[in-house]
Design an enzyme around this catalytic site. Structure first.
Site, PDB file in Angstrom:
ATOM      1  N   GLU A 162     -11.401  -1.757   1.110  1.00 52.43           N
ATOM      2  CA  GLU A 162     -10.670  -1.912  -0.660  1.00 52.43           C
ATOM      3  C   GLU A 162     -11.179  -3.313  -0.839  1.00 52.43           C
ATOM      4  O   GLU A 162     -11.104  -3.477  -2.159  1.00 52.43           O
ATOM      5  CB  GLU A 162      -9.505  -1.460  -1.137  1.00 52.43           C
ATOM      6  N   GLU A 216       0.731  -1.549  -0.097  1.00 54.12           N
ATOM      7  CA  GLU A 216      -0.029  -0.001  -0.085  1.00 54.12           C
ATOM      8  C   GLU A 216       0.835   1.258   0.088  1.00 54.12           C
ATOM      9  O   GLU A 216       1.448   1.013   1.048  1.00 54.12           O
ATOM     10  CB  GLU A 216      -0.611   0.014   1.426  1.00 54.12           C
ATOM     11  N   GLU A 267      -5.697   4.586   7.150  1.00 55.91           N
ATOM     12  CA  GLU A 267      -5.133   4.239   5.767  1.00 55.91           C
ATOM     13  C   GLU A 267      -5.437   3.009   5.858  1.00 55.91           C
ATOM     14  O   GLU A 267      -5.428   2.498   5.072  1.00 55.91           O
ATOM     15  CB  GLU A 267      -4.030   4.680   5.448  1.00 55.91           C
TER      16      GLU A 267
END
Length: 120
Positions: A75, A27, A68
């Site tokens: 996601e 990420e 985050e």
């Protein structure tokens, strides 16, 4: 009733570290925010602010990483369910992004207030 194994502190810690390593490897946004966190942590330690203000600075800084990580989890779950474009999948991802945006906004405002209060 959930099919859940018995609680094991060491096993659960290893799962958390596995997730952290995965975030760092995969990420980009998390990596950027982690670098920002590493750079800013010494400021919290050395700034001439009250302990309460230092705690607020630390909490908001870590809040960015938490947001985050949460966004990445959202996601991934959405992508697991469907890779096709679906308006509800897009809305879920948008809400995850909003969590990140709000955490960054709170971080910036908090740090600005603390720094202005400390050095004014």
């Amino acid at each position: 009733m959930r099919n859940q194994p018995k609680y094991n502190f060491f096993k659960n810690t290893s799962y958390a570290l596995k997730g952290l390593i995965d975030l760092i490897k995969n990420e980009t946004s998390f990596k950027i925010e982690l670098i920002i966190t590493i750079i800013l942590l010494p400021i919290i330690i050395f700034i001439d602010a009250t302990l309460t203000n230092k705690a607020l600075m630390f909490i908001t800084l870590m809040g960015m990483l938490l947001a985050e990580a949460t966004n990445s989890a959202i996601e991934r779950v959405v992508d697991l369910v469907t890779l096709e474009h679906h308006h509800m999948a897009g809305r879920a991802k948008d809400v995850g992004s909003t969590v990140v945006f709000l955490s960054i906004f709170i971080f910036i405002v908090t740090w600005a207030i603390v720094l202005i209060d400390t050095y004014n």
